[in-house]
Scaffold this active site. Sequence first.
Site, PDB file in Angstrom:
ATOM      1  N   ARG A  20     -21.658  -7.364 -11.785  1.00 23.66           N
ATOM      2  CA  ARG A  20     -21.686  -8.210 -10.749  1.00 23.66           C
ATOM      3  C   ARG A  20     -21.466  -7.957  -9.290  1.00 23.66           C
ATOM      4  O   ARG A  20     -21.657  -8.535  -8.429  1.00 23.66           O
ATOM      5  CB  ARG A  20     -21.324  -9.713 -11.137  1.00 23.66           C
ATOM      6  CG  ARG A  20     -22.010 -10.346 -12.040  1.00 23.66           C
ATOM      7  CD  ARG A  20     -21.119 -11.660 -12.700  1.00 23.66           C
ATOM      8  NE  ARG A  20     -20.064 -11.041 -13.757  1.00 23.66           N
ATOM      9  CZ  ARG A  20     -19.271 -11.884 -14.348  1.00 23.66           C
ATOM     10  NH1 ARG A  20     -19.276 -13.079 -13.936  1.00 23.66           N
ATOM     11  NH2 ARG A  20     -18.299 -11.458 -15.062  1.00 23.66           N
ATOM     12  N   THR A  89     -12.574  -6.364 -24.978  1.00 26.63           N
ATOM     13  CA  THR A  89     -11.068  -6.135 -24.661  1.00 26.63           C
ATOM     14  C   THR A  89     -10.171  -5.618 -25.810  1.00 26.63           C
ATOM     15  O   THR A  89      -9.174  -4.823 -25.623  1.00 26.63           O
ATOM     16  CB  THR A  89     -10.633  -7.288 -24.085  1.00 26.63           C
ATOM     17  OG1 THR A  89     -11.017  -8.597 -24.831  1.00 26.63           O
ATOM     18  CG2 THR A  89     -11.180  -7.704 -22.740  1.00 26.63           C
ATOM     19  N   GLU A 168     -13.506 -18.173 -26.875  1.00 23.28           N
ATOM     20  CA  GLU A 168     -14.440 -17.873 -25.781  1.00 23.28           C
ATOM     21  C   GLU A 168     -15.554 -18.788 -25.428  1.00 23.28           C
ATOM     22  O   GLU A 168     -16.100 -19.477 -26.154  1.00 23.28           O
ATOM     23  CB  GLU A 168     -15.044 -16.475 -26.118  1.00 23.28           C
ATOM     24  CG  GLU A 168     -14.259 -15.273 -26.145  1.00 23.28           C
ATOM     25  CD  GLU A 168     -13.365 -15.047 -24.901  1.00 23.28           C
ATOM     26  OE1 GLU A 168     -13.868 -15.138 -23.796  1.00 23.28           O
ATOM     27  OE2 GLU A 168     -11.971 -15.013 -25.136  1.00 23.28           O
ATOM     28  N   SER A 418     -10.822  10.827  42.203  1.00 24.77           N
ATOM     29  CA  SER A 418     -11.820  10.056  41.242  1.00 24.77           C
ATOM     30  C   SER A 418     -13.169  11.097  41.140  1.00 24.77           C
ATOM     31  O   SER A 418     -13.354  12.029  41.913  1.00 24.77           O
ATOM     32  CB  SER A 418     -12.265   8.913  42.217  1.00 24.77           C
ATOM     33  OG  SER A 418     -11.594   7.892  42.634  1.00 24.77           O
ATOM     34  N   ALA A 436     -11.716  13.832  45.639  1.00 25.20           N
ATOM     35  CA  ALA A 436     -12.604  13.191  44.733  1.00 25.20           C
ATOM     36  C   ALA A 436     -13.779  14.363  44.536  1.00 25.20           C
ATOM     37  O   ALA A 436     -14.298  15.038  45.456  1.00 25.20           O
ATOM     38  CB  ALA A 436     -13.219  12.056  45.683  1.00 25.20           C
TER      39      ALA A 436
HETATM   40  C1  UD1 Z   1     -11.624 -12.411 -20.706  1.00 28.75           C
HETATM   41  C2  UD1 Z   1     -11.173 -13.012 -22.099  1.00 28.75           C
HETATM   42  C3  UD1 Z   1     -10.968 -14.611 -21.767  1.00 28.75           C
HETATM   43  C4  UD1 Z   1     -10.525 -15.004 -20.500  1.00 28.75           C
HETATM   44  C5  UD1 Z   1     -10.803 -14.095 -19.068  1.00 28.75           C
HETATM   45  C6  UD1 Z   1      -9.885 -14.243 -17.913  1.00 28.75           C
HETATM   46  C7  UD1 Z   1     -11.818 -11.750 -23.829  1.00 28.75           C
HETATM   47  C8  UD1 Z   1     -12.682 -11.640 -24.895  1.00 28.75           C
HETATM   48  N1  UD1 Z   1     -11.959 -12.702 -23.129  1.00 28.75           N
HETATM   49  O1  UD1 Z   1     -12.988 -12.526 -20.575  1.00 28.75           O
HETATM   50  O2  UD1 Z   1     -10.516 -15.309 -22.750  1.00 28.75           O
HETATM   51  O3  UD1 Z   1     -10.453 -16.257 -20.066  1.00 28.75           O
HETATM   52  O4  UD1 Z   1     -10.854 -12.918 -19.723  1.00 28.75           O
HETATM   53  O5  UD1 Z   1     -10.496 -13.450 -16.907  1.00 28.75           O
HETATM   54  O6  UD1 Z   1     -10.986 -11.079 -23.866  1.00 28.75           O
HETATM   55  N2  UD1 Z   1     -12.579  -4.308 -20.288  1.00 28.75           N
HETATM   56  C9  UD1 Z   1     -12.327  -3.028 -20.736  1.00 28.75           C
HETATM   57  N3  UD1 Z   1     -13.070  -2.643 -21.741  1.00 28.75           N
HETATM   58  C10 UD1 Z   1     -13.833  -3.403 -22.595  1.00 28.75           C
HETATM   59  C11 UD1 Z   1     -14.073  -4.554 -21.930  1.00 28.75           C
HETATM   60  C12 UD1 Z   1     -13.345  -5.237 -21.036  1.00 28.75           C
HETATM   61  O7  UD1 Z   1     -11.440  -2.161 -20.168  1.00 28.75           O
HETATM   62  O8  UD1 Z   1     -14.596  -2.989 -23.396  1.00 28.75           O
HETATM   63  C13 UD1 Z   1     -11.832  -4.806 -19.400  1.00 28.75           C
HETATM   64  C14 UD1 Z   1     -12.452  -5.243 -17.917  1.00 28.75           C
HETATM   65  O9  UD1 Z   1     -12.517  -4.152 -16.990  1.00 28.75           O
HETATM   66  C15 UD1 Z   1     -11.634  -6.240 -17.246  1.00 28.75           C
HETATM   67  C16 UD1 Z   1     -10.946  -6.925 -18.474  1.00 28.75           C
HETATM   68  O10 UD1 Z   1     -10.848  -6.017 -19.433  1.00 28.75           O
HETATM   69  O11 UD1 Z   1     -10.664  -5.664 -16.256  1.00 28.75           O
HETATM   70  C17 UD1 Z   1     -11.537  -8.271 -18.820  1.00 28.75           C
HETATM   71  O12 UD1 Z   1     -12.939  -7.904 -19.391  1.00 28.75           O
HETATM   72  P1  UD1 Z   1     -13.969  -9.217 -18.881  1.00 28.75           P
HETATM   73  O13 UD1 Z   1     -15.290  -8.498 -19.564  1.00 28.75           O
HETATM   74  O14 UD1 Z   1     -13.928  -9.171 -17.652  1.00 28.75           O
HETATM   75  O15 UD1 Z   1     -13.594 -10.415 -19.747  1.00 28.75           O
HETATM   76  P2  UD1 Z   1     -13.991 -11.869 -19.508  1.00 28.75           P
HETATM   77  O16 UD1 Z   1     -15.457 -12.006 -19.793  1.00 28.75           O
HETATM   78  O17 UD1 Z   1     -13.681 -12.142 -18.157  1.00 28.75           O
END
Ligand code: UD1
Length: 477
Positions: A20, A89, A168, A418, A436
């Site tokens: 985004r 995550t 989620e 100048s 100047a």
């Molecule tokens: C996540 C949480 C959600 C929480 C929200 C808060 C999960 C599944 N959900 O959702 O409960 O309310 O954060 O902001 O954890 N990342 C990686 N590798 C991956 C996926 C993500 O390193 O495979 C990193 C992203 O770069 C980011 C962070 O983890 O910095 C969070 O990932 P993002 O996809 O933004 O999670 P949200 O959908 O925001």
Amino acid sequence: MTSEYRPFAAIVMAAGEGTRMHSSTPKVLHRLCGRPMLLHVIGALAELPLERIVVVVGHGAERVVKTLEEQLVVDVPVEFVEQHVQRGTGDAVNVALGAFPDDFDVDGDVVIVPGDTPLLRAETVARLAREHRVSEVAATMLTARVPNPFGYGRVVRNAGGLVDAVVEHEDATDEQRQIDEVNTSIYCFRRNLLAPALRRLSPENAQGEYYLSDAVAVLRGAGHRVNALVVEEAAEAFGVNDRVQLAEAESVLRARINASWMRKGVTMTDPTRTYLDAGVTLSPDVQLLPGSIIEGRTVVGAGSLIGPDTVLVDTTVGEEAVIASSVVRGAEIGDRAEVGPFTHIRPGTKLAAGAKVGAFVEVKASEIGEGAKVPHLSYVGDAEVGAGANVGAGTITANYDGRRKHRTRIGKRASTGSNTVLVAPVELGDEAHTAAGAVVTRDVPPGALAKGVPARIEEGWAATREGEERGGADRGD
Ligand code: UD1
Ligand code: CA
């Protein structure tokens, strides 16, 4: 907290793409107050007594690692691991655990934070860790109460107030979506319980990912307790996903930076129009007028007055200097020096104490001596201007012969008339003068006067001109 030492480490999740942002720059490298987002997060963590910080990188991994290696100055060791495919995550943390060899059996704690929460404070993470230890639970999550929980994981508490699960948004029922306590994605886990919990995650959910947030329910299922701490200032957990949120987060950070300097004795006429990078250093009684934009490693000494509408980048300003409506980069401005209005000072320039560089003057890679003045309409490049010298209006150092740059030296207490052109390489001796319009191509000895290009006089010129005009010539304005 027990007096017994408990190993304490951190994992930062920063592999995501940040779609985004619509950017060729990885999301975590976008800057707030002059510092990449990820550096703010790591900077806060590094204030804690951590044994190490492991950063999970993926999208733009090479650039992220390079930027951090160049700009990160912390005492805590920082390691990088690469998550090649972003499976969620839970998977990111699993990859991070690879950086912890065998000691994961150790009874320690690990804090997990996302790389896109630049407003998180060290004190909050410290409180999370403290609560976690005191309550002796398997995990403690940082949660936030927000007016609009849309998109976040919802925190499902049980009758005893502990956490049963995080659901989620995509997977939540309508009833669960009413919950306004959300997961901030900031947690503290017991190390030896984390790895087994991650192994039991499944990607059978709306996004087909391994959710770290599911580790909560897994731990509960295994009979462990999970606690939650509500963050006091919800902004701390604010995640940056697009440029609107980036600007919002930056304005919060800017307000914090400004408040902290004002508490240390800096006056700001309008803090909402004062822009300081995180790496700037100010002194008591510095006064910043609206439109002061102070960047990089700039240092401003006590009693100096900056602004309005002034940009200072990587510049050292002494005490009681005045810089108005100007742009100054990579320079040293001495005590009581005056710059502006409308002055451009370029890298490599040094103004000694009490020097003055005035309106519509550009100075590049030059030294302006103590009390010397370049008051108006000049270009001074690759030059040395002696103490007490006076560079007259419109004086130009012609430092470029089309191939190479050459130096100009103006002696102590020398002065130029100048519109003098000093064709470099050239030297004007101490107390020498130019008249100047002089075009100086040879060195002028100390105390000498260089004069040239006198205008010739044509008598009766006006009358001739009137005659021409009657004949129909244009009259210019
Ligand atoms: C996540 C949480 C959600 C929480 C929200 C808060 C999960 C599944 N959900 O959702 O409960 O309310 O954060 O902001 O954890 N990342 C990686 N590798 C991956 C996926 C993500 O390193 O495979 C990193 C992203 O770069 C980011 C962070 O983890 O910095 C969070 O990932 P993002 O996809 O933004 O999670 P949200 O959908 O925001
Ligand atoms: Ca996010």
